[in-house]
Design a protein around this motif. Structure first.
Motif, PDB file in Angstrom:
ATOM      1  N   LEU A 114       0.825  -1.209   0.000  1.00 57.37           N
ATOM      2  CA  LEU A 114       0.000   0.000   0.000  1.00 57.37           C
ATOM      3  C   LEU A 114       0.859   1.260   0.000  1.00 57.37           C
ATOM      4  O   LEU A 114       0.570   2.221  -0.723  1.00 57.37           O
ATOM      5  N   LEU A 115       1.911   1.277   0.814  1.00 55.12           N
ATOM      6  CA  LEU A 115       2.781   2.451   0.850  1.00 55.12           C
ATOM      7  C   LEU A 115       3.435   2.678  -0.508  1.00 55.12           C
ATOM      8  O   LEU A 115       3.557   3.825  -0.976  1.00 55.12           O
ATOM      9  N   ALA A 116       3.861   1.601  -1.159  1.00 59.27           N
ATOM     10  CA  ALA A 116       4.441   1.734  -2.496  1.00 59.27           C
ATOM     11  C   ALA A 116       3.385   2.214  -3.497  1.00 59.27           C
ATOM     12  O   ALA A 116       3.673   3.033  -4.374  1.00 59.27           O
ATOM     13  N   SER A 117       2.145   1.724  -3.347  1.00 59.65           N
ATOM     14  CA  SER A 117       1.059   2.145  -4.234  1.00 59.65           C
ATOM     15  C   SER A 117       0.781   3.631  -4.097  1.00 59.65           C
ATOM     16  O   SER A 117       0.586   4.341  -5.092  1.00 59.65           O
ATOM     17  N   PHE A 118       0.747   4.121  -2.856  1.00 65.26           N
ATOM     18  CA  PHE A 118       0.504   5.543  -2.632  1.00 65.26           C
ATOM     19  C   PHE A 118       1.646   6.385  -3.206  1.00 65.26           C
ATOM     20  O   PHE A 118       1.427   7.486  -3.714  1.00 65.26           O
ATOM     21  N   ALA A 119       2.866   5.861  -3.105  1.00 64.67           N
ATOM     22  CA  ALA A 119       4.026   6.615  -3.584  1.00 64.67           C
ATOM     23  C   ALA A 119       4.002   6.774  -5.104  1.00 64.67           C
ATOM     24  O   ALA A 119       4.340   7.835  -5.627  1.00 64.67           O
ATOM     25  N   VAL A 120       3.602   5.727  -5.821  1.00 69.96           N
ATOM     26  CA  VAL A 120       3.633   5.792  -7.289  1.00 69.96           C
ATOM     27  C   VAL A 120       2.411   6.492  -7.862  1.00 69.96           C
ATOM     28  O   VAL A 120       2.441   6.942  -9.004  1.00 69.96           O
ATOM     29  N   ASP A 121       1.335   6.601  -7.077  1.00 66.29           N
ATOM     30  CA  ASP A 121       0.132   7.271  -7.580  1.00 66.29           C
ATOM     31  C   ASP A 121      -0.697   7.769  -6.404  1.00 66.29           C
ATOM     32  O   ASP A 121      -1.287   6.969  -5.669  1.00 66.29           O
ATOM     33  N   GLN A 122      -0.765   9.086  -6.242  1.00 68.47           N
ATOM     34  CA  GLN A 122      -1.532   9.664  -5.136  1.00 68.47           C
ATOM     35  C   GLN A 122      -3.011   9.293  -5.195  1.00 68.47           C
ATOM     36  O   GLN A 122      -3.686   9.268  -4.161  1.00 68.47           O
ATOM     37  N   HIS A 123      -3.505   9.039  -6.373  1.00 67.62           N
ATOM     38  CA  HIS A 123      -4.925   8.725  -6.530  1.00 67.62           C
ATOM     39  C   HIS A 123      -5.321   7.476  -5.749  1.00 67.62           C
ATOM     40  O   HIS A 123      -6.488   7.271  -5.407  1.00 67.62           O
ATOM     41  N   ARG A 124      -4.342   6.620  -5.467  1.00 66.33           N
ATOM     42  CA  ARG A 124      -4.620   5.397  -4.729  1.00 66.33           C
ATOM     43  C   ARG A 124      -4.808   5.644  -3.237  1.00 66.33           C
ATOM     44  O   ARG A 124      -5.138   4.711  -2.496  1.00 66.33           O
ATOM     45  N   LEU A 125      -4.616   6.893  -2.803  1.00 65.32           N
ATOM     46  CA  LEU A 125      -4.881   7.230  -1.406  1.00 65.32           C
ATOM     47  C   LEU A 125      -6.386   7.396  -1.201  1.00 65.32           C
ATOM     48  O   LEU A 125      -6.860   8.414  -0.688  1.00 65.32           O
ATOM     49  N   GLN A 126      -7.124   6.392  -1.618  1.00 67.56           N
ATOM     50  CA  GLN A 126      -8.566   6.378  -1.360  1.00 67.56           C
ATOM     51  C   GLN A 126      -8.794   6.291   0.154  1.00 67.56           C
ATOM     52  O   GLN A 126      -7.981   5.697   0.872  1.00 67.56           O
ATOM     53  N   PRO A 127      -9.864   6.847   0.683  1.00 63.86           N
ATOM     54  CA  PRO A 127     -10.077   6.783   2.139  1.00 63.86           C
ATOM     55  C   PRO A 127     -10.036   5.362   2.676  1.00 63.86           C
ATOM     56  O   PRO A 127      -9.444   5.101   3.730  1.00 63.86           O
TER      57      PRO A 127
END
Length: 423
Positions: free
Chosen positions: A99-112
């Motif tokens: 998840l941390l890697a996902s957020f780093a590569v794409d901010q859009h993945r910071l879904q609530p």
């Protein structure tokens, strides 16, 4: 009943597994966001540290899908393993890493829901039953408290709150239409008032069950309001509401005597285990950082600003001469030039919903980066302009607007993208 089977019925053991199941369902419901290469859409990934990560994505586009596949597999592993086992804890650490890697590569993945999953994954990986049970309730309650506080706002009372009220009042016929604007705004504020009361009630043992029943009713109402028979929001919103209903039932409503559970947990061998410092810091950040949301110190979604339109935003406009050179699909996302000035607004929210099945990330920082990415892709220079709108005033709904014309002027508005909360 076998000892193992009785353990699997323990709520501290079952909850992480079921939560992982809901998370997998949410990944599937929003799959174009997590597997963009497979989806083959043109929606750009906006990394948190673009000058470091963007070149890697350009060279290895499959990285976006690979990280998601890792996270998907790790959550599947948590369902198969025993919650107290080392294997399960490792699986949850893998979920956190993914998840941390996902957020780093794409901010859009910071879904609530993804942010909440990351917090819970840290808790599942590091806490024993005693600490998990003590901390899961305030973590859950904070979502409702901050969400409610964000809705005591002029914008909510006169926009989204009105939409909720119109749908909720349908069974009453034309009653809602007979009320004046002031009365309709007051009725709209009943939604956050109930949410705030429920969130606070969850924190106290004597009121927890009643507050939990109220919360479950709220989520059931939201499913009706936001479902295809109401405002027709995305599938991910409905799945998350089902997950939160389950969470509320499992921890706040389920008929297990608090004193019995507490005595059995506190008398266990891990009763004296201290709270891990790193986990305590993460939870403190989750509980305290949303206070700074209105001042741009923390992101709106990470502050549980849900269904609240006071958030900062960007209106991206492109000149007709540039739009004429676009393909038909992309050009179709521009609104009509009603004022005849030759500039049309790009429907970023609709583009996000159709391309990625999720709402656009409600942060001016992110949307400004989206405008820059679009300009780079289509080689726009003076053909693009933006209007950046600040967080609205809580009492008047007014915003501070900043205009920039041309890619150079837009670039000067950028703040470091890796700083969460940058307006």
């Amino acid at each position: 009943m076998s000892p193992y089977f009785s353990k699997t019925l323990d709520r501290d053991t079952v909850f992480p597994r079921v939560w992982a199941g809901f998370a997998i369902a949410l990944l599937i419901a929003t799959w174009p966001l997590w597997f963009p290469t497979i989806a083959a859409n043109e929606y750009p990934a906006i990394p948190l540290a673009p000058f470091v990560i963007k070149p890697a994505i350009a060279e290895l586009p499959w990285l976006l899908d690979g990280i998601s596949l890792w996270t998907f597999a790790a959550m599947g592993s948590t369902i198969c393993g025993h919650t107290t086992s080392t294997r399960s804890r490792i699986s949850w650490f893998c979920v956190v890493a993914g998840l941390l890697a996902s957020f780093a590569v794409d901010q859009h993945r910071l879904q609530p829901w993804a942010y909440q999953l990351a917090i819970y994954a840290i808790m599942f990986a590091t806490l024993n039953k005693r600490w998990l049970r003590r901390l899961i309730i305030p973590a859950a309650a904070s979502v409702y408290i901050y969400s409610a506080l964000g809705k005591f706002d002029f914008q909510f009372a006169h926009t989204v709150g009105q939409e909720f009220w119109n749908v909720a009042a349908r069974p009453l016929g034309r009653v809602a239409e007979t009320l004046d604007d002031s009365m309709r705004a007051r009725f709209a504020l009943l939604f956050p008032a109930a949410e705030l009361a429920a969130g606070i009630g969850l924190l106290f043992r004597r009121t927890r069950r009643g507050a939990g029943i109220l919360v479950m009713g709220m989520h059931a109402s939201l499913i009706v309001l936001l479902g295809p028979w109401g405002l027709d929001h995305s599938l991910g919103v409905l799945v998350w509401n089902l997950a939160l209903m389950f969470q509320t039932y499992w921890w706040m409503v389920r008929s297990v005597g608090d004193s019995v559970v507490r005595s059995s947990v506190d008398s266990s061998s891990d009763a004296s285990t201290p709270l891990p410092m790193a986990t305590a810091m993460v939870l403190a950040l989750m509980l305290i950082a949303p206070i700074g949301e209105r001042w741009g110190l923390w992101d709106h979604w990470l502050s549980w600003s849900l269904y609240s339109p006071h958030t900062s935003r960007v209106d991206m406009q492109v000149h007709a001469s540039a739009i004429a050179k676009l393909d038909e699909t992309t050009a179709g996302y521009f609104d009509a030039d009603d004022d005849g000035d030759g500039w049309s607004s790009f429907a970023m929210s609709r583009w996000s919903l159709e391309q990625r099945l999720v709402p656009v990330y409600p942060q001016a920082r992110y949307q400004l980066a989206m405008a820059i990415a679009m300009a780079d892709r289509h080689h726009w220079d003076t053909d693009i302009r933006v209007r950046v709108e600040s967080v609205s005033d809580r009492w008047t709904g007014r915003r501070v607007e900043t205009m920039a014309v041309g890619i150079d002027a837009i670039g000067r508005l950028r703040r470091p993208f890796w700083l969460l909360g940058s307006k």
